[in-house]
Write a protein that holds these residues in place. Structure first.
Motif: not given
Length: 149
Positions: A1-16, A102-113
């Motif tokens: 995964m990319t740095a973009r995916a990590l940044d988006a996951a961190q932002a989601a974690l902060a929001a949670e 938008r930043a991920t694919e596969g299982a992580l994208r499905q979980d985010a959706a």
């Protein structure tokens, strides 16, 4: 995964983290069925928060820590404002999950959706109505220019 995916996951974690805090504030101002809904949402956000912390580690990051307190967007002195805050929290969570989709694919994208969908449904329940595209900032309509002749 990319740095973009990590940044988006961190932002989601902060929001949670913020959502967990917010539900702790508003839960005491609700009664009966609404209090039960708030407890269920609180538990759902805690669970998502824990999953996201593991996701961030799996992506090679160090999970962002929760703040000691969060600034609320408005005062929450009563049940009506608690309902508004719950809807606002869900909107904010949906927003960051749309970025994670938008930043991920596969299982992580499905979980985010799935998380985006859950937040959108909770927002509808709190607000009593929906928005056209949950997780996307509403954009004012620009006037359509007249057709050239």
């Amino acid at each position: 995964m990319t740095a973009r995916a990590l940044d988006a996951a961190q932002a989601a974690l902060a929001a949670e983290h913020a959502a967990v805090y917010g539900y702790g504030v508003l839960g005491g101002r609700l009664a009966d069925a609404r209090a039960t809904q708030a407890r269920e949402a609180y538990a759902a956000h805690r669970s998502r928060r824990d999953v996201l912390a593991r996701t961030v580690r799996d992506l090679g990051g160090s999970p962002v820590a929760a703040a000691a307190a969060y600034a609320l967007p408005f005062a929450v002195p009563d049940a009506a404002s608690a309902l508004r805050l719950a809807a606002e929290l869900e909107d904010r969570v949906a927003d960051v999950y749309s970025d994670l989709v938008r930043a991920t694919e596969g299982a992580l994208r499905q979980d985010a959706a799935a998380a985006l969908r859950e937040a959108a449904v909770r927002a509808v329940r709190w607000r009593g109505g929906s928005v056209a595209f949950p997780g996307l900032a509403e954009r004012p309509s620009a006037p359509v220019p007249p057709a050239s002749t």
